[in-house]
Design a protein around this motif. Sequence first.
Motif, PDB file in Angstrom:
ATOM      1  N   MET A  26     -21.481  -5.936   4.536  1.00  0.00           N
ATOM      2  CA  MET A  26     -20.506  -4.896   4.825  1.00  0.00           C
ATOM      3  C   MET A  26     -19.567  -4.784   3.621  1.00  0.00           C
ATOM      4  SD  MET A  26     -17.625  -4.784   7.932  1.00  0.00           S
ATOM      5  CE  MET A  26     -18.631  -5.735   9.003  1.00  0.00           C
ATOM      6  N   PRO A  27     -19.431  -3.580   3.073  1.00  0.00           N
ATOM      7  CA  PRO A  27     -18.546  -3.395   1.916  1.00  0.00           C
ATOM      8  C   PRO A  27     -17.099  -3.783   2.250  1.00  0.00           C
ATOM      9  CG  PRO A  27     -19.862  -1.414   2.328  1.00  0.00           C
ATOM     10  CD  PRO A  27     -20.096  -2.349   3.462  1.00  0.00           C
ATOM     11  N   PHE A  28     -16.388  -4.241   1.225  1.00  0.00           N
ATOM     12  CA  PHE A  28     -15.018  -4.727   1.403  1.00  0.00           C
ATOM     13  C   PHE A  28     -14.103  -3.655   1.987  1.00  0.00           C
ATOM     14  CE2 PHE A  28     -10.748  -5.802  -0.315  1.00  0.00           C
ATOM     15  CZ  PHE A  28     -10.584  -6.984   0.394  1.00  0.00           C
ATOM     16  N   LYS A  29     -14.243  -2.408   1.525  1.00  0.00           N
ATOM     17  CA  LYS A  29     -13.399  -1.324   2.041  1.00  0.00           C
ATOM     18  C   LYS A  29     -13.640  -1.120   3.536  1.00  0.00           C
ATOM     19  CE  LYS A  29     -12.090   3.474   1.350  1.00  0.00           C
ATOM     20  NZ  LYS A  29     -12.330   4.714   0.650  1.00  0.00           N
ATOM     21  N   HIS A  30     -14.894  -1.206   3.945  1.00  0.00           N
ATOM     22  CA  HIS A  30     -15.234  -1.075   5.361  1.00  0.00           C
ATOM     23  C   HIS A  30     -14.653  -2.237   6.167  1.00  0.00           C
ATOM     24  CE1 HIS A  30     -17.482   0.209   8.879  1.00  0.00           C
ATOM     25  NE2 HIS A  30     -17.919  -1.030   9.011  1.00  0.00           N
ATOM     26  N   GLN A  31     -14.695  -3.439   5.601  1.00  0.00           N
ATOM     27  CA  GLN A  31     -14.107  -4.607   6.272  1.00  0.00           C
ATOM     28  C   GLN A  31     -12.604  -4.425   6.466  1.00  0.00           C
ATOM     29  OE1 GLN A  31     -15.288  -7.871   3.731  1.00  0.00           O
ATOM     30  NE2 GLN A  31     -16.889  -8.490   5.169  1.00  0.00           N
ATOM     31  N   LEU A  32     -11.923  -3.918   5.444  1.00  0.00           N
ATOM     32  CA  LEU A  32     -10.478  -3.699   5.554  1.00  0.00           C
ATOM     33  C   LEU A  32     -10.152  -2.641   6.602  1.00  0.00           C
ATOM     34  CD1 LEU A  32      -9.173  -3.830   1.865  1.00  0.00           C
ATOM     35  CD2 LEU A  32      -8.807  -5.488   3.694  1.00  0.00           C
ATOM     36  N   THR A  33     -10.942  -1.572   6.626  1.00  0.00           N
ATOM     37  CA  THR A  33     -10.740  -0.527   7.632  1.00  0.00           C
ATOM     38  C   THR A  33     -10.941  -1.106   9.031  1.00  0.00           C
ATOM     39  OG1 THR A  33     -11.448   1.196   6.102  1.00  0.00           O
ATOM     40  CG2 THR A  33     -11.525   1.730   8.448  1.00  0.00           C
ATOM     41  N   SER A  34     -12.005  -1.872   9.212  1.00  0.00           N
ATOM     42  CA  SER A  34     -12.270  -2.484  10.512  1.00  0.00           C
ATOM     43  C   SER A  34     -11.196  -3.485  10.895  1.00  0.00           C
ATOM     44  CB  SER A  34     -13.644  -3.155  10.518  1.00  0.00           C
ATOM     45  OG  SER A  34     -14.659  -2.172  10.503  1.00  0.00           O
ATOM     46  N   LEU A  35     -10.697  -4.223   9.915  1.00  0.00           N
ATOM     47  CA  LEU A  35      -9.612  -5.167  10.188  1.00  0.00           C
ATOM     48  C   LEU A  35      -8.344  -4.409  10.600  1.00  0.00           C
ATOM     49  CD1 LEU A  35      -8.633  -8.089  10.247  1.00  0.00           C
ATOM     50  CD2 LEU A  35      -8.076  -7.861   7.811  1.00  0.00           C
ATOM     51  N   GLY A  36      -8.070  -3.317   9.921  1.00  0.00           N
ATOM     52  CA  GLY A  36      -6.917  -2.492  10.279  1.00  0.00           C
ATOM     53  C   GLY A  36      -7.039  -1.936  11.682  1.00  0.00           C
ATOM     54  N   LEU A  37      -8.229  -1.481  12.061  1.00  0.00           N
ATOM     55  CA  LEU A  37      -8.451  -0.970  13.413  1.00  0.00           C
ATOM     56  C   LEU A  37      -8.333  -2.076  14.458  1.00  0.00           C
ATOM     57  CD1 LEU A  37     -11.348   1.548  12.710  1.00  0.00           C
ATOM     58  CD2 LEU A  37      -9.020   2.109  13.472  1.00  0.00           C
TER      59      LEU A  37
END
Length: 136
Positions: A1-12
Amino acid sequence: MPFKHQLTSLGLLVLRVAIGCLMLVHGLQKISNFETLKTQFPDPLGMGNQLSLMSAIGAEAGCSVLLILGLGTRLAAIPLAFTMMVAFFIVHAKDPWNVKELACAYLFIYITLILTGPGSFSLDHLWTKRKSSSPN
């Protein structure tokens, strides 16, 4: 999972858990004061005070738990958004902004979750991942 996607998911995840816990407190307060509130709770939709209270509890307590878990997130956010629309546009319509501001903030958060979904750190994601990897 790309880092940007991980950050978005963490934010959600943070958003879902935080807003779910905050709204859950409102639902639990209504549950603990049910006997007092059942005759005086606002009835903006003409369903009766007790049914209006039970509907608010179902959304604020039940749907908040689902948000926290990330289970049926988009569907769980719909009754919560509806409850906040009723609070903002009907119950507190004539109140000053500082009274209805919180309902408005919750409403926009729920709309955001309806549009985005729960992110990867959710039971919804695990379910769809497992469902798509199982042989048909």
